[in-house]
Write a protein that holds these residues in place. Structure first.
Motif, PDB file in Angstrom:
ATOM      1  N   MET A  63     -22.361  31.602   3.595  1.00  0.00           N
ATOM      2  CA  MET A  63     -21.853  31.951   4.909  1.00  0.00           C
ATOM      3  C   MET A  63     -22.056  30.781   5.870  1.00  0.00           C
ATOM      4  N   VAL A  64     -21.078  30.571   6.758  1.00  0.00           N
ATOM      5  CA  VAL A  64     -21.056  29.405   7.634  1.00  0.00           C
ATOM      6  C   VAL A  64     -21.149  29.855   9.086  1.00  0.00           C
ATOM      7  N   PRO A  65     -22.020  29.249   9.896  1.00  0.00           N
ATOM      8  CA  PRO A  65     -22.052  29.589  11.322  1.00  0.00           C
ATOM      9  C   PRO A  65     -20.817  29.053  12.030  1.00  0.00           C
ATOM     10  N   THR A  66     -20.345  29.770  13.030  1.00  0.00           N
ATOM     11  CA  THR A  66     -19.174  29.346  13.794  1.00  0.00           C
ATOM     12  C   THR A  66     -19.433  29.585  15.280  1.00  0.00           C
ATOM     13  N   GLY A  67     -18.535  29.064  16.111  1.00  0.00           N
ATOM     14  CA  GLY A  67     -18.610  29.331  17.546  1.00  0.00           C
ATOM     15  C   GLY A  67     -18.972  28.113  18.363  1.00  0.00           C
ATOM     16  N   ARG A  68     -18.827  28.236  19.682  1.00  0.00           N
ATOM     17  CA  ARG A  68     -19.075  27.126  20.606  1.00  0.00           C
ATOM     18  C   ARG A  68     -20.540  26.740  20.679  1.00  0.00           C
ATOM     19  N   GLY A  69     -21.428  27.610  20.210  1.00  0.00           N
ATOM     20  CA  GLY A  69     -22.842  27.275  20.198  1.00  0.00           C
ATOM     21  C   GLY A  69     -23.181  26.140  19.257  1.00  0.00           C
ATOM     22  N   LEU A  70     -22.233  25.750  18.404  1.00  0.00           N
ATOM     23  CA  LEU A  70     -22.470  24.642  17.480  1.00  0.00           C
ATOM     24  C   LEU A  70     -22.217  23.283  18.117  1.00  0.00           C
ATOM     25  N   LEU A  71     -21.540  23.234  19.255  1.00  0.00           N
ATOM     26  CA  LEU A  71     -21.219  21.944  19.870  1.00  0.00           C
ATOM     27  C   LEU A  71     -22.496  21.181  20.208  1.00  0.00           C
ATOM     28  N   GLY A  72     -22.503  19.911  19.860  1.00  0.00           N
ATOM     29  CA  GLY A  72     -23.659  19.068  20.100  1.00  0.00           C
ATOM     30  C   GLY A  72     -24.736  19.180  19.046  1.00  0.00           C
ATOM     31  N   ARG A  73     -24.485  19.950  17.990  1.00  0.00           N
ATOM     32  CA  ARG A  73     -25.499  20.159  16.962  1.00  0.00           C
ATOM     33  C   ARG A  73     -25.171  19.377  15.693  1.00  0.00           C
ATOM     34  N   VAL A  74     -26.222  19.092  14.915  1.00  0.00           N
ATOM     35  CA  VAL A  74     -26.102  18.397  13.635  1.00  0.00           C
ATOM     36  C   VAL A  74     -26.602  19.354  12.552  1.00  0.00           C
ATOM     37  N   LEU A  75     -25.752  19.609  11.548  1.00  0.00           N
ATOM     38  CA  LEU A  75     -26.056  20.567  10.495  1.00  0.00           C
ATOM     39  C   LEU A  75     -26.136  19.863   9.158  1.00  0.00           C
TER      40      LEU A  75
END
Length: 472
Positions: free
Chosen positions: A123-135
């Protein structure tokens, strides 16, 4: 003592009971109790060979995740499944075993370890909360900024939009690079390949696009990169401004092949989620070749026969599945830019040839320009955008064609120019190229920190062509 679970009796809804409904909290607890009471089927690790693990005694489908080891008693190596267990993905199945690839190291795995099916894919996280993040390649944060403020988690697997449901590519997308915006104009929803050998400037060009594009969101996948280069890319090439509107997915070269492969699909799924919101997204992947190499390792480990240069047949079908997921949909777009590391500077090697046949255009970077200090090292004559004619005006196409004609004439006469055998006045196009070579190079060159406005780039090209003798 025997505990008997009985289903909650739903409240009747009908005349005289308006507004009554089933208790959702009670239903949720009942479902959880049933799940806890249901017998759990446990399989066993039957073999560990190379990079693959065979599991017997479990049902499962390709793409399902299995937990190997038992977190409760500490058996098995520590891994993504938690302390005392590791997670593996089913990549092939036979009548007797599930063939899996661990999402971590195989160290510590042994025959007889218990195996349990999660019954779901990654399962993959989605959404605007990912902006600016490194996964990482599995969608987990690795930047030390705490848990993800993600929206809905979606399966990593997905399907490309229907061919008839795709919107037409009819609007240009500025990338902030003069040579690309004018000579190989990119459309919103196009898929473009950057083809080059090692050390020619593909990653640097991607960083320019990430900072200069007018797209709302950038999703960047670094697949098979050197660990040393990741922080340099984030801090020096991308910078805080570029990172703020980007999501970066990283799987370094030392990661297991399945993690490197999944990183490409995780980044694509994140980009698709933004597209589903109606946004224009740029998906940048460096590099597509290393994704193919990861699939080669997986395919050979599970017994696929090697074909062209050792790549099994699944590699080429996987490239099509991955690349077709980018593009336009009924709303929103994913503009895909993929770097292709050509083997030995051979632009006709299998992966480059297959990618070029699927993509909507290709940009060629040459070592000759790179060693001469010409950046970006784009070979304009060798680069083609298949949608340029649909996203540019007649006047823009005329000036771009004129510059191509001048550059082509100079290339044909280059041997004569090198030995001093060319006679001035023989070819007006060559004369124009020689007389204005500095102006042409100045137009095609661009500093790493410079962001070129698309309108200004077209005006500069029109002025350059007028100096060369007008449009064709």
């Amino acid at each position: 003592m025997t505990t008997t679970l009985s289903a909650p009796r739903p409240t009747a809804v009908g005349p005289g009971t308006a507004g009554a409904s089933v208790d959702p909290v009670r239903d949720e607890r009942f479902a959880a109790a049933l799940a806890a009471a249901r017998p759990q089927r446990v399989g066993r690790v039957a073999a560990v060979v190379g990079l693959s693990v065979d599991v017997a005694g479990l049902p499962g489908a390709v793409g399902d995740l299995l937990e190997l080891g038992d977190p409760a008693d500490g058996t098995g190596p520590a891994g993504p499944g938690g302390e005392g267990s590791t997670v593996a993905e089913v990549v092939a199945a036979t009548s007797s075993v599930l063939r899996c690839m661990p999402l971590g190291t195989v160290d510590g795995l042994r025959v007889g370890l218990p195996a349990r099916s999660t019954g779901r894919p990654l399962m993959v996280p989605t959404g605007r909360g990912l902006l600016g993040r490194v996964l990482d390649g599995l969608g987990r944060p690795i930047d030390g900024k705490g848990p993800l403020d993600a929206g809905v988690r979606a399966p990593v697997t997905g399907t490309a939009p229907s061919a008839l449901a795709r919107a037409r590519v009819d609007a240009p997308l500025s990338l902030g690079v003069r040579a690309l915006d004018t000579m190989t104009t990119v459309g919103r929803g196009q898929r473009l390949g950057l083809f080059a050998g090692s050390g020619v400037g593909k990653s640097s060009l991607l960083s320019m696009v990430a900072r200069g594009t007018e797209a709302e969101v950038s999703v960047i996948a670094l697949v098979g990169e050197r660990g040393r280069e990741v922080r340099e890319f984030l801090e020096d090439d991308l910078g805080p401004e570029g990172l703020a509107r980007s999501v970066v997915v990283v799987a370094t070269s030392d990661e297991p092949p399945l993690v490197r492969l999944r990183a490409a699909f995780v980044a694509t799924r994140i980009a698709e989620a933004f597209r589903d919101e109606g946004r224009d997204v740029v998906l940048m992947m460096d590099s597509l070749t290393r994704v193919a190499m990861a699939q080669r390792e997986i395919g050979l480990s599970v017994g696929e026969p090697p074909a062209t240069r050792g790549y099994p047949p699944s590699t080429f079908s996987l490239l099509a599945q991955l690349l077709e997921r980018a593009g336009t949909a009924e709303r929103g777009s994913v503009t895909g830019i993929y770097t292709v590391l050509v083997d030995g500077d051979d632009h006709n090697e299998p992966i480059a040839d297959a990618a070029r046949s699927i993509l909507d255009g290709h940009v060629v970077l040459t070592r000759e320009l790179a060693v001469a200090g010409h950046f970006p090292s784009v070979d304009v004559l060798g680069s083609v955008s298949r949608v340029a004619s649909r996203v540019t005006t007649r006047e823009q196409r005329d000036v771009a064609t004129r510059l191509r004609q001048v550059l082509a004439a100079r290339r044909r006469a280059q041997d004569l120019l090198d030995v001093g055998a060319y006679a001035a006045g023989t070819n007006p196009l060559v004369d124009a190229a020689v007389a204005n070579s500095d102006a042409i190079d100045a137009f095609l060159r661009q500093g790493m920190d410079e962001v070129a406005d698309a309108r200004d780039s077209w005006q500069r090209l029109a002025a350059l062509v007028a100096r060369l003798g007008g449009a064709a």
